[in-house]
Motif scaffolding. Sequence first.
Motif, mmCIF file in Angstrom:
data_model
loop_
_atom_site.group_PDB
_atom_site.id
_atom_site.type_symbol
_atom_site.label_atom_id
_atom_site.label_comp_id
_atom_site.label_asym_id
_atom_site.label_seq_id
_atom_site.Cartn_x
_atom_site.Cartn_y
_atom_site.Cartn_z
ATOM 1 N N THR A 176 33.642 -23.578 -25.852
ATOM 2 C CA THR A 176 33.336 -22.438 -25.279
ATOM 3 C C THR A 176 34.441 -21.200 -24.681
ATOM 4 O O THR A 176 35.455 -22.446 -24.241
ATOM 5 N N ALA A 177 33.976 -20.335 -24.703
ATOM 6 C CA ALA A 177 35.077 -19.623 -24.101
ATOM 7 C C ALA A 177 36.604 -19.315 -24.747
ATOM 8 O O ALA A 177 37.538 -18.385 -24.111
ATOM 9 N N LEU A 178 36.075 -19.932 -25.779
ATOM 10 C CA LEU A 178 38.189 -19.986 -26.827
ATOM 11 C C LEU A 178 37.675 -18.524 -27.632
ATOM 12 O O LEU A 178 37.012 -18.613 -27.943
ATOM 13 N N ASP A 179 38.714 -18.219 -28.044
ATOM 14 C CA ASP A 179 38.949 -16.932 -28.831
ATOM 15 C C ASP A 179 38.646 -17.704 -30.603
ATOM 16 O O ASP A 179 38.892 -18.613 -30.518
ATOM 17 N N VAL A 180 38.585 -16.939 -31.484
ATOM 18 C CA VAL A 180 38.099 -17.286 -32.835
ATOM 19 C C VAL A 180 39.048 -18.423 -33.447
ATOM 20 O O VAL A 180 39.251 -19.388 -33.990
ATOM 21 N N MET A 181 40.485 -18.017 -33.030
ATOM 22 C CA MET A 181 41.763 -17.815 -34.103
ATOM 23 C C MET A 181 41.729 -20.258 -33.065
ATOM 24 O O MET A 181 41.703 -20.708 -33.913
ATOM 25 N N ILE A 182 42.020 -20.089 -31.760
ATOM 26 C CA ILE A 182 42.020 -21.035 -30.794
ATOM 27 C C ILE A 182 40.603 -21.974 -31.118
ATOM 28 O O ILE A 182 40.769 -23.100 -31.963
ATOM 29 N N GLN A 183 39.710 -21.347 -31.934
ATOM 30 C CA GLN A 183 38.381 -21.978 -32.244
ATOM 31 C C GLN A 183 38.196 -22.898 -32.907
ATOM 32 O O GLN A 183 38.371 -23.972 -33.164
ATOM 33 N N ALA A 184 39.195 -22.044 -34.167
ATOM 34 C CA ALA A 184 39.173 -22.799 -34.879
ATOM 35 C C ALA A 184 40.469 -23.788 -35.295
ATOM 36 O O ALA A 184 40.294 -25.026 -36.374
ATOM 37 N N GLN A 185 41.236 -23.586 -34.943
ATOM 38 C CA GLN A 185 42.343 -25.102 -33.945
ATOM 39 C C GLN A 185 41.796 -26.164 -33.873
ATOM 40 O O GLN A 185 41.831 -27.513 -34.384
ATOM 41 N N ILE A 186 41.288 -25.972 -33.204
ATOM 42 C CA ILE A 186 39.750 -26.998 -32.503
ATOM 43 C C ILE A 186 39.351 -28.208 -33.399
ATOM 44 O O ILE A 186 39.422 -29.274 -33.274
ATOM 45 N N LEU A 187 38.698 -26.548 -33.543
ATOM 46 C CA LEU A 187 37.652 -27.776 -34.678
ATOM 47 C C LEU A 187 38.027 -28.299 -35.882
ATOM 48 O O LEU A 187 38.477 -29.240 -35.823
ATOM 49 N N ARG A 188 39.567 -27.681 -36.212
ATOM 50 C CA ARG A 188 39.950 -28.694 -36.934
ATOM 51 C C ARG A 188 40.322 -29.617 -36.652
ATOM 52 O O ARG A 188 40.370 -30.846 -37.611
#
Length: 351
Positions: A176-188
Amino acid sequence: MTLLEVRGLTVTYPGGAAAVRGVDLTLPAGRKLGIAGESGCGKTTLALALLRLLPAGTEVTGEVLLDGEDVLTMRWGRVRAVRWAGTSIVFQGAMHSLNPVHRVGDQIAEPILLHRRASRAAARTRAGELLEQVGLSPARAAAYPHQLSGGQRQRVMIAMALACDPRLIVADEPTTALDVMIQAQILRLIERSVAERDLGLIMISHDLSVLSETCDRLAVMYAGRVVEEGPAGAGHDGALHPYARALSAAFPRVGDPASRFAPRGLPGDPPDPAAPPAGCAFHPRCPVALAGCATHDVLLREAPGDRRAACVHVPEAAPGQRPPRGTAAGPTPGAPPPIRQHPADPTGRTA
């Protein structure tokens, strides 16, 4: 092997709001289950119920079996032992979950000290190793939460969740509230941690595309109930329940100009948990509701493709197509266990 089994879970807050109503879920070890739905559908309440983190006075019916042991009937000492060491939670909003006046390394080390009985030196060393595993320098252990970016704080939360080698991680809106690049890193990062450690994962989100990419199976909740459950990819691209289809349609599709410029939403709001409508709770917003939907509810029924949905429009699978009972979400026969009223944790601690 079944890691987590939720049977007939109902959660009613003081004042009569039933935020979760008769939820059944099963998660085998090493598998990933996504839970989707709008705000107010009961996702976070379900997550909190798994480790008895609900407010005092909350009434809970059902069972939460972790490795066959019912969390709802455990003594407080046993509950505290299970938290972090058996199951850990990555809460929504790291800035609100981390203590602003303690260094992040000390916060990661705290559950190691409490649950692993490690020395302070060993706990600090382990905290540095965990930070390195989530892509941060061990030197960041000396930082305070406000000195880290949103993505870095979320990585710290994941490091804390892994600190005591739990068998199950519950991630409540971890991006939540993360930009799409950081979001992808967190999910990976979450996916890699689950795969390397053979953990069970429950990921909660309103974003079906994230869950379909991350999870094996998907459960869609509405008004405190699971209305559809099945393979994650099918839940996004070929949803059966009208509500699940509306969630999927709300996201624009890459390469589809029509959905990009005119994404389809869903009018209205979820019902008040204290006064859900009669019959199917979704019928006031449903574009294909029948007259009987206002008076008769529909339980989850088996559908083709190892899926279940609670809708009169969903054709039931033939007996030979139905998966064995207990492999996924589905209504559990029999009378529910007695209502339990949760007292406050006498220790006042959650670690």
